[in-house]
Motif scaffolding. Structure first.
Motif: not given
Length: 330
Positions: A6-29
């Motif tokens: 549960x713990x590492x699964x939640x952290x993984x989901x959060x890290x994936x979403x944050x990474x995808x959002x960060x990549x999208x932001x980099x693309x926008x920037x």
């Protein structure tokens, strides 16, 4: 499901979403930077260059008109310099925006050359033929100047529209980036809240249940109570270990109770045996005292018998002497 999953699964989901959002932001920037660079290096300079062409067109007209009015032919040099400036600016504009095919730049250059030749012709007509001759050439010169000015203005408008379009794209990209940041913030908050709720339900509540179960069992001295571990695998393991420990303690307490009962029974038997021995000892003491008295009486009687025996021996001795004396006398 275990707490680790549960713990590492939640952290993984959060890290994936944050990474995808960060990549999208980099693309926008990067897109915003590219658009800003295009505006800085292409659109705005093209507007400036178009303004330079418009100014050069007006300066040619002004300097040739001055020569026509004043008769000072030195103004030709200034007019020629303005003509050179127009050619230079047109070459720069073609370099900046030539691939967009906004206009036939060669035709514009030829038109400007005709414009300059008409201006020189008008000036010479004013100088040699007077006002009447100059006015005839002036109409064509002014018409040509207006045509070139319109075409240069069209280039400037197209450059400004490109700047406006780029600015609109930049504003749109900034708005999208802002909204995506807000969405990421909301998603992050939701995920953090969900993780907190999951940790509370999957870990905190089982810990509280384990604590309350242990406290109730200890307060009520109920070693037979069983603790529930909830849905988490680790908490179920802890609960099973605690239950096994309580069962062992309960079995040990039961054995202690049984041994206590056995010891108490043996103690009671020992007390009863001690009581009987005490009674018998008292009887024995009484019997001993009676025996002592009897022995004393027996001793006294023995002493009496001894005295009587001694007396009897004396009497016997005397009788024997008397008998012996009597024998001698006979």
């Amino acid at each position: 499901m275990s707490l680790r999953v549960r713990f590492y699964g939640g952290l993984t989901i959060l890290a994936v979403i944050t990474s995808l959002t960060a990549l999208y932001h980099l693309y926008e920037i990067r897109s915003i930077r590219a658009e800003l660079q295009e505006v800085q290096e292409d659109a705005i300079p093209s507007v400036v260059v178009a303004d330079r062409m418009a100014v050069a067109t007006i300066q040619v007209q002004q300097w040739l008109t001055d020569v026509s009015v004043t008769g000072d032919r030195s103004g030709y040099a200034d007019a020629e310099a303005a003509r050179t400036e127009f050619k230079t600016a047109l070459a720069e504009f073609r370099k900046l925006r030539g691939n967009e095919k906004l206009m036939d730049f060669d035709a514009l250059q030829k038109e400007f050359d005709r414009y300059y030749d008409l201006g020189a012709e008008m000036t010479e007509a004013y100088l040699t033929q007077g006002q009447a001759g100059g006015n005839r050439s002036m109409r064509r010169f002014d018409a040509q100047a207006e045509s070139i000015t319109d075409r240069v203005s069209k280039l400037r408008t197209q450059s400004l529209s490109h700047v406006n379009a780029s600015s609109t794209d930049i504003k749109k990209s900034v708005a999208i980036a802002w909204y995506s940041n807000m969405i990421q913030l909301v998603i992050t908050l939701i995920l953090v809240l969900a993780a907190a709720i999951g940790m509370y339900r999957g870990f905190i509540l089982p810990v509280y249940a384990l604590r309350d179960g242990l406290r109730t069992a200890l307060q009520e001295n109920d070693l037979g109570a069983r603790i529930s571990g909830g849905n988490a695998e680790e908490m179920r393991q802890i609960a099973s270990w605690v239950n096994a420990f309580m069962e062992s303690v309960s079995f040990l307490v039961l054995q202690v109770k049984e041994q206590s009962v056995l010891v108490q029974s043996q103690t009671n038997d020992l007390e009863q045996s001690s009581s009987r021995l005490s009674t018998e000892a008292e009887h024995l003491a009484a019997s001993t005292e009676e025996g002592s008295a009897a022995l004393e009486e027996l001793s006294a009687a023995a002493e009496n018998v001894g005295e009587r025996a001694e007396r009897l021996a004396l009497v016997s001795k005397r009788i024997e002497e008397n008998v012996r004396n009597l024998g001698k006398s006979i």
